[in-house]
Design an enzyme around this catalytic site. Structure first.
Site, short mmCIF file in Angstrom:
data_model
loop_
_atom_site.label_atom_id
_atom_site.label_comp_id
_atom_site.label_asym_id
_atom_site.label_seq_id
_atom_site.Cartn_x
_atom_site.Cartn_y
_atom_site.Cartn_z
CG ASP A 1 -3.33 -9.73 -9.09
OD1 ASP A 1 -3.02 -10.93 -9.10
OD2 ASP A 1 -3.83 -9.16 -8.10
CD GLU B 1 0.05 -7.66 -1.93
OE1 GLU B 1 -1.15 -7.86 -1.69
OE2 GLU B 1 0.90 -8.54 -1.78
C1 6LW Z 1 -0.70 -10.73 -6.29
C2 6LW Z 1 -0.54 -9.87 -5.08
C3 6LW Z 1 -1.55 -10.44 -4.20
O1 6LW Z 1 0.47 -10.91 -6.96
O2 6LW Z 1 -1.92 -11.67 -4.56
O3 6LW Z 1 -2.53 -10.55 -2.22
C4 6LW Z 1 -1.13 -12.04 -5.65
N1 6LW Z 1 -1.97 -9.90 -3.18
O4 6LW Z 1 -0.70 -8.52 -5.32
C5 6LW Z 1 -1.89 -12.94 -6.53
O5 6LW Z 1 -3.06 -12.34 -6.94
#
Ligand code: 6LW
Length: 519
Positions: A18, A172
């Site tokens: 991330d 996200e």
């Molecule tokens: C992160 C999000 C994700 O905040 O996993 O699956 C989380 N996506 O973008 C943790 O890495």
């Protein structure tokens, strides 16, 4: 890097997922998520986007980072965003264990960072941007935005619904960028494994509506046979020469079928071209070509590679050292036995929360990590772990060195050797060639490591455990590495090598980490 036009990926190897990046003048700063580990949110500095040095951890005080003992593995701190505005650095992230977003600031990125301001907004993956009026906007997964007061955390407007990608699951890691007369919205979708993808849209207004780009997702490796997979969760940055770049996460899995990844999600870099006002990137490779004259092309790239800590410092551990959920002051010392790191047992086992552990990320597939430890009257050693239910340990107590494997409900001793009292050198090595056949039983591993069973090659790597005796190094056991992979253990982290004590106190003279050939 052989010549000035290529660079090596990942630029931050090992579990550094991330990634978020910003530039201030000639300097680039990058942060990553850190989950149940303390201190949290590692921050890196670079002058060329390729060579990154960790300069600290943004959340390095319990008042900033609440990770209660029942914080699950892979909970805690999720994706952060770093931005610079009006002379201050801003970092926003989510503590999913406390269920709150926290915003901290600093004038010096190496710290100290401020006490957190909490933001009462749902979702994860918060990002920050300032509009032409100087108003601050927080954007979160889903995807929606809120106008906020970053000084108090007060929500002034919102939620403002934003574009949420092309319909992939989990929209996200949103980021808004003011580029020219447009507001660009970058979104990841598909989830953080092999379905991961990055998409883009733009609008004349920060409130939208957003029109999607002509090609979305404009980056995904899904359904390809590329070595780097799960590419997504990206952030854009413009370099000093005006060129554009994207940092993102990806995995490098090993093994035939199914592939397993053990280093966690790592940070990669890819050059961005703009075509008709939209970003275009090439597939992410381990070796990438950099546009001439761009900072990466001018970089003399050195793999972070080997490191050794002789614990000669007296005040602080290097920023790369992480502990589980907390690092109580009375659990470690660099002065009790000068030149040694002394650890005092808080928990009695690595199988449950509370253990005294100081760890560093495994950053190469083929590597060796060793310690010289004096267990005294205690029980201490070196572990390779993903979480409390997935770890392989080599430990010493009462003159006996043992290799112990914990995988899910299973716990077993795989090898042991009596040693004289006093300091002893213990080593864990990982290799991706000459793998153990998968069906060798525990007994075979002790009596004849690598006995051929003539079935298809094992999974991702072999982990071997050595103790140094007067007669030289003795391999006590070799274990199949797939059980310490994300595909088996699940979760968002990766392997770390940890120095630990579970009874009494122990002192570590040095820790030595070396990538070995293949890597
Ligand atoms: C992160 C999000 C994700 O905040 O996993 O699956 C989380 N996506 O973008 C943790 O890495």
């Amino acid at each position: 890097m052989t010549d000035s036009a290529t660079f090596g990926n990942p630029v931050v190897p090992g579990f550094h997922p991330d990634p978020s990046v910003c530039r201030v003048g000639e300097d680039y700063y990058l942060v990553c998520s850190s989950f149940e580990y303390f201190p949290g949110v590692p921050i890196f500095h670079s002058r060329d986007l390729v060579n990154w040095r960790q300069i600290g951890n943004v959340l390095d005080r319990p008042s900033q980072l609440e990770l209660p003992p029942d914080t699950h593995a892979s909970a805690g701190i999720y994706a952060p965003t770093i931005r610079h505005h009006d002379g201050r650095f801003y970092l926003v992230t989510t503590n999913v264990t406390t269920g709150r977003h926290l915003l901290v600031t600093a004038t010096d990125p190496a710290g100290p960072w401020s006490e957190p301001v909490h933001l009462d907004v749902p979702h994860i993956d918060p990002s920050l941007t300032w509009d032409d009026n100087g108003d601050c906007w927080l954007t979160v997964s889903g995807v929606e935005s809120y106008r906020i007061d970053p000084e108090t955390g007060t929500v002034l407007e919102g939620p403002v619904p934003m574009w949420s990608g092309t319909g992939g699951q989990y929209p996200e890691a949103p980021h808004l960028y003011r580029i020219g007369d447009w507001w660009y919205l970058l979104v990841s979708e598909g989830g953080t494994h092999t379905g991961h993808a990055v998409s883009i849209a733009r609008s004349r207004s920060i409130r939208g509506p957003f029109e999607p780009g002509p090609v979305n997702p404009f980056l995904t490796h899904r359904s390809t046979d590329r070595l780097v997979q799960a590419t997504g969760h990206a952030d854009l940055v413009q370099a000093t020469d005006g060129s554009w770049w994207m940092v993102l996460l990806g995995i490098r899995a090993k093994g035939q079928w199914p592939p397993y990844h053990v280093l966690g999600r790592e940070t990669f870099l890819v050059p961005v071209r703009w075509v008709d006002g939209w970003p275009v990137v090439d597939p992410v490779e381990e070796t990438m070509t950099a546009p001439a004259g761009s900072p990466p092309a001018l970089a003399a790239v050195g793999d972070p590679g080997a490191y050794r800590d002789d614990f000669d410092a007296t005040d602080a551990l290097a920023p790369e050292w992480i502990s589980l959920r907390e690092r109580p002051k009375d659990s470690w010392s660099l002065t009790e036995r000068p030149g040694w790191l002394t650890l005092h047992a808080a928990g009695t086992t690595l199988d449950r929360s509370g253990a005294t552990l100081v760890a560093r990320r495994q950053q190469h597939h083929d590597c060796r990590a060793g310690v010289h430890v004096d267990p005294g009257a205690g029980r201490a050693g070196l572990t390779l772990r993903i979480d409390e239910a997935h770890h392989y340990d080599i430990e010493v107590a009462d003159g006996l060195v043992q290799v112990i494997g914990r995988v899910g409900p299973f716990r077993q001793v795989f090898g042991e050797l009596s040693v004289p009292a006093g300091p002893v050198t213990l080593t864990i090595a990982t290799r991706t060639d000459d793998l153990l056949p998968p069906t060798v039983t525990a007994a075979d591993q002790v009596t004849a490591p690598g006995a051929p069973f003539g079935v298809r090659p094992a999974a991702c790597d072999t982990v071997s455990f050595e103790v140094l005796t007067d007669g030289g190094p003795v391999v006590l056991a070799e274990l199949d590495g797939r059980y310490l992979s994300t595909e088996v253990a699940a979760g968002f982290t990766g392997r770390v090598f940890g120095l630990y004590v579970t009874e009494g106190s122990a002192a570590f003279d040095w820790f030595d980490y070396r990538p070995s050939a293949r890597s």
